[in-house]
Design a protein around this motif. Structure first.
Motif, PDB file in Angstrom:
ATOM      1  N   ARG A  77       0.813  -1.222   0.000  1.00 34.15           N
ATOM      2  CA  ARG A  77       0.000   0.000   0.000  1.00 34.15           C
ATOM      3  C   ARG A  77       0.843   1.267   0.000  1.00 34.15           C
ATOM      4  N   LEU A  78       2.121   1.143   0.291  1.00 32.41           N
ATOM      5  CA  LEU A  78       2.975   2.336   0.381  1.00 32.41           C
ATOM      6  C   LEU A  78       3.210   2.933  -1.000  1.00 32.41           C
ATOM      7  N   GLU A  79       3.237   4.243  -1.031  1.00 37.65           N
ATOM      8  CA  GLU A  79       3.610   4.918  -2.275  1.00 37.65           C
ATOM      9  C   GLU A  79       5.073   4.604  -2.548  1.00 37.65           C
ATOM     10  N   ARG A  80       5.388   4.359  -3.797  1.00 38.76           N
ATOM     11  CA  ARG A  80       6.726   3.911  -4.165  1.00 38.76           C
ATOM     12  C   ARG A  80       7.844   4.834  -3.657  1.00 38.76           C
ATOM     13  N   PRO A  81       7.720   6.165  -3.787  1.00 40.63           N
ATOM     14  CA  PRO A  81       8.814   7.006  -3.263  1.00 40.63           C
ATOM     15  C   PRO A  81       9.032   6.793  -1.763  1.00 40.63           C
ATOM     16  N   ASN A  82       7.935   6.662  -1.010  1.00 41.79           N
ATOM     17  CA  ASN A  82       8.056   6.481   0.436  1.00 41.79           C
ATOM     18  C   ASN A  82       8.726   5.155   0.773  1.00 41.79           C
ATOM     19  N   ALA A 111      12.247  13.018   1.323  1.00 43.61           N
ATOM     20  CA  ALA A 111      10.784  13.138   1.244  1.00 43.61           C
ATOM     21  C   ALA A 111      10.381  14.550   0.832  1.00 43.61           C
ATOM     22  N   LYS A 112      11.116  15.544   1.332  1.00 41.54           N
ATOM     23  CA  LYS A 112      10.818  16.930   0.974  1.00 41.54           C
ATOM     24  C   LYS A 112      11.000  17.135  -0.536  1.00 41.54           C
ATOM     25  N   SER A 113      12.010  16.490  -1.104  1.00 41.46           N
ATOM     26  CA  SER A 113      12.297  16.638  -2.529  1.00 41.46           C
ATOM     27  C   SER A 113      11.417  15.768  -3.424  1.00 41.46           C
ATOM     28  N   PHE A 114      11.060  14.567  -2.951  1.00 46.10           N
ATOM     29  CA  PHE A 114      10.424  13.592  -3.840  1.00 46.10           C
ATOM     30  C   PHE A 114       9.034  13.149  -3.401  1.00 46.10           C
ATOM     31  N   SER A 115       8.500  13.760  -2.335  1.00 42.14           N
ATOM     32  CA  SER A 115       7.189  13.352  -1.849  1.00 42.14           C
ATOM     33  C   SER A 115       6.454  14.594  -1.353  1.00 42.14           C
ATOM     34  N   ASP A 116       5.523  14.418  -0.425  1.00 46.82           N
ATOM     35  CA  ASP A 116       4.771  15.557   0.090  1.00 46.82           C
ATOM     36  C   ASP A 116       4.817  15.573   1.627  1.00 46.82           C
ATOM     37  N   LYS A 118       2.499  15.050   3.896  1.00 47.53           N
ATOM     38  CA  LYS A 118       1.851  13.892   4.523  1.00 47.53           C
ATOM     39  C   LYS A 118       2.813  12.705   4.520  1.00 47.53           C
ATOM     40  N   SER A 119       3.491  12.500   3.412  1.00 46.45           N
ATOM     41  CA  SER A 119       4.456  11.403   3.312  1.00 46.45           C
ATOM     42  C   SER A 119       5.625  11.628   4.256  1.00 46.45           C
ATOM     43  N   ARG A 120       6.052  12.880   4.379  1.00 45.21           N
ATOM     44  CA  ARG A 120       7.163  13.190   5.275  1.00 45.21           C
ATOM     45  C   ARG A 120       6.801  12.826   6.713  1.00 45.21           C
ATOM     46  N   ARG A 121       5.583  13.159   7.112  1.00 44.78           N
ATOM     47  CA  ARG A 121       5.131  12.820   8.473  1.00 44.78           C
ATOM     48  C   ARG A 121       5.067  11.303   8.649  1.00 44.78           C
TER      49      ARG A 121
END
Length: 137
Positions: A77-82, A111-116, A118-121
Protein backbone atom coordinates in the motif's frame (compact mmCIF):
# COMPACT_ATOMS: atom_id res chain seq x y z
CA UNK A 1 34.74 14.84 -8.78
CA UNK A 2 33.72 14.50 -5.14
CA UNK A 3 30.07 14.28 -4.11
CA UNK A 4 28.47 14.89 -0.73
CA UNK A 5 26.79 11.97 1.00
CA UNK A 6 23.49 13.82 0.53
CA UNK A 7 23.99 14.01 -3.25
CA UNK A 8 24.93 10.33 -3.29
CA UNK A 9 21.74 9.47 -1.35
CA UNK A 10 19.65 11.39 -3.88
CA UNK A 11 21.27 9.42 -6.71
CA UNK A 12 20.74 6.17 -4.76
CA UNK A 13 17.06 7.03 -4.27
CA UNK A 14 16.65 7.84 -7.98
CA UNK A 15 18.46 4.65 -9.00
CA UNK A 16 16.42 2.43 -6.67
CA UNK A 17 13.21 4.14 -7.78
CA UNK A 18 14.08 3.50 -11.45
CA UNK A 19 15.00 -0.13 -10.70
CA UNK A 20 11.57 -0.81 -9.18
CA UNK A 21 10.03 -0.10 -12.59
CA UNK A 22 12.82 -1.59 -14.72
CA UNK A 23 14.89 -4.04 -12.65
CA UNK A 24 17.19 -4.91 -15.57
CA UNK A 25 18.29 -1.31 -16.11
CA UNK A 26 22.07 -0.84 -16.40
CA UNK A 27 23.00 0.54 -12.97
CA UNK A 28 26.32 1.98 -14.09
CA UNK A 29 24.53 3.94 -16.84
CA UNK A 30 21.97 5.19 -14.33
CA UNK A 31 24.70 6.32 -11.93
CA UNK A 32 26.56 8.13 -14.70
CA UNK A 33 23.42 9.88 -15.96
CA UNK A 34 22.24 10.92 -12.52
CA UNK A 35 25.60 12.31 -11.43
CA UNK A 36 26.53 13.58 -14.91
CA UNK A 37 29.81 11.66 -14.81
CA UNK A 38 32.26 11.76 -17.67
CA UNK A 39 33.67 8.56 -19.19
CA UNK A 40 36.84 8.76 -17.07
CA UNK A 41 35.10 9.59 -13.80
CA UNK A 42 34.50 6.85 -11.23
CA UNK A 43 31.10 6.17 -9.75
CA UNK A 44 31.29 6.94 -6.01
CA UNK A 45 31.76 3.72 -4.05
CA UNK A 46 29.14 4.75 -1.48
CA UNK A 47 26.50 5.02 -4.22
CA UNK A 48 27.15 1.46 -5.34
CA UNK A 49 27.26 0.34 -1.71
CA UNK A 50 23.87 1.92 -0.95
CA UNK A 51 22.10 0.57 -4.03
CA UNK A 52 23.64 -2.91 -3.80
CA UNK A 53 23.03 -3.01 -0.04
CA UNK A 54 19.36 -2.07 -0.29
CA UNK A 55 18.81 -4.60 -3.09
CA UNK A 56 20.76 -7.37 -1.30
CA UNK A 57 18.87 -6.84 1.99
CA UNK A 58 15.50 -5.74 0.59
CA UNK A 59 13.53 -8.65 2.07
CA UNK A 60 14.85 -8.07 5.60
CA UNK A 61 14.40 -4.29 5.25
CA UNK A 62 10.83 -4.75 4.02
CA UNK A 63 10.10 -6.98 7.02
CA UNK A 64 11.39 -4.21 9.29
CA UNK A 65 9.22 -1.63 7.51
CA UNK A 66 6.16 -3.92 7.77
CA UNK A 67 6.82 -4.30 11.52
CA UNK A 68 6.57 -0.53 12.03
CA UNK A 69 3.53 0.13 9.82
CA UNK A 70 0.20 0.97 11.42
CA UNK A 71 -2.42 -1.73 11.63
CA UNK A 72 -4.06 -2.29 8.27
CA UNK A 73 -1.08 -1.06 6.28
CA UNK A 74 1.09 -3.31 4.14
CA UNK A 75 4.23 -2.74 2.11
CA UNK A 76 2.11 -3.00 -1.05
CA UNK A 77 0.00 0.00 0.00
CA UNK A 78 2.98 2.34 0.38
CA UNK A 79 3.61 4.92 -2.28
CA UNK A 80 6.73 3.91 -4.17
CA UNK A 81 8.81 7.01 -3.26
CA UNK A 82 8.06 6.48 0.44
CA UNK A 83 8.98 2.80 0.26
CA UNK A 84 12.31 3.57 -1.43
CA UNK A 85 13.10 6.33 1.09
CA UNK A 86 12.34 3.98 4.02
CA UNK A 87 14.44 1.21 2.48
CA UNK A 88 17.40 3.56 2.09
CA UNK A 89 17.10 4.95 5.62
CA UNK A 90 16.74 1.54 7.24
CA UNK A 91 19.60 0.13 5.22
CA UNK A 92 21.84 2.93 6.49
CA UNK A 93 20.61 2.43 10.05
CA UNK A 94 20.89 -1.34 10.13
CA UNK A 95 23.92 -2.03 7.94
CA UNK A 96 25.93 1.21 7.76
CA UNK A 97 25.27 2.05 11.44
CA UNK A 98 24.49 5.65 10.52
CA UNK A 99 23.37 7.65 13.58
CA UNK A 100 19.57 7.61 13.84
CA UNK A 101 19.22 11.40 13.80
CA UNK A 102 21.27 11.62 10.60
CA UNK A 103 19.35 8.81 8.88
CA UNK A 104 15.98 10.33 9.81
CA UNK A 105 17.05 13.80 8.72
CA UNK A 106 18.32 12.50 5.38
CA UNK A 107 15.10 10.52 4.83
CA UNK A 108 13.03 13.63 5.55
CA UNK A 109 15.15 15.66 3.13
CA UNK A 110 14.51 13.06 0.43
CA UNK A 111 10.78 13.14 1.24
CA UNK A 112 10.82 16.93 0.97
CA UNK A 113 12.30 16.64 -2.53
CA UNK A 114 10.42 13.59 -3.84
CA UNK A 115 7.19 13.35 -1.85
CA UNK A 116 4.77 15.56 0.09
CA UNK A 117 4.21 16.75 3.68
CA UNK A 118 1.85 13.89 4.52
CA UNK A 119 4.46 11.40 3.31
CA UNK A 120 7.16 13.19 5.28
CA UNK A 121 5.13 12.82 8.47
CA UNK A 122 4.50 9.14 7.66
CA UNK A 123 8.23 8.45 7.07
CA UNK A 124 9.12 10.32 10.26
CA UNK A 125 6.59 8.21 12.18
CA UNK A 126 7.91 4.88 10.90
CA UNK A 127 11.54 5.84 11.55
CA UNK A 128 10.60 7.35 14.93
CA UNK A 129 9.05 4.03 16.01
CA UNK A 130 12.21 2.25 14.85
CA UNK A 131 14.32 4.72 16.85
CA UNK A 132 12.24 4.25 20.02
CA UNK A 133 12.49 0.49 19.87
CA UNK A 134 16.23 0.50 19.17
CA UNK A 135 17.21 3.26 21.60
CA UNK A 136 17.07 0.73 24.43
CA UNK A 137 19.27 -1.86 22.73
Amino acid sequence: MSFSRHTIRIAAFQTLFALVATPDEDRDQLYRQLLKLGPNEDVPAYLEELVDGVLDHQDEIDQTIAHYLSTGWTIDRLERPNLVILRLALYELQYEKLPVAVAINEALQLAKSFSDDKSRRFINGVLGHYEQEHANK
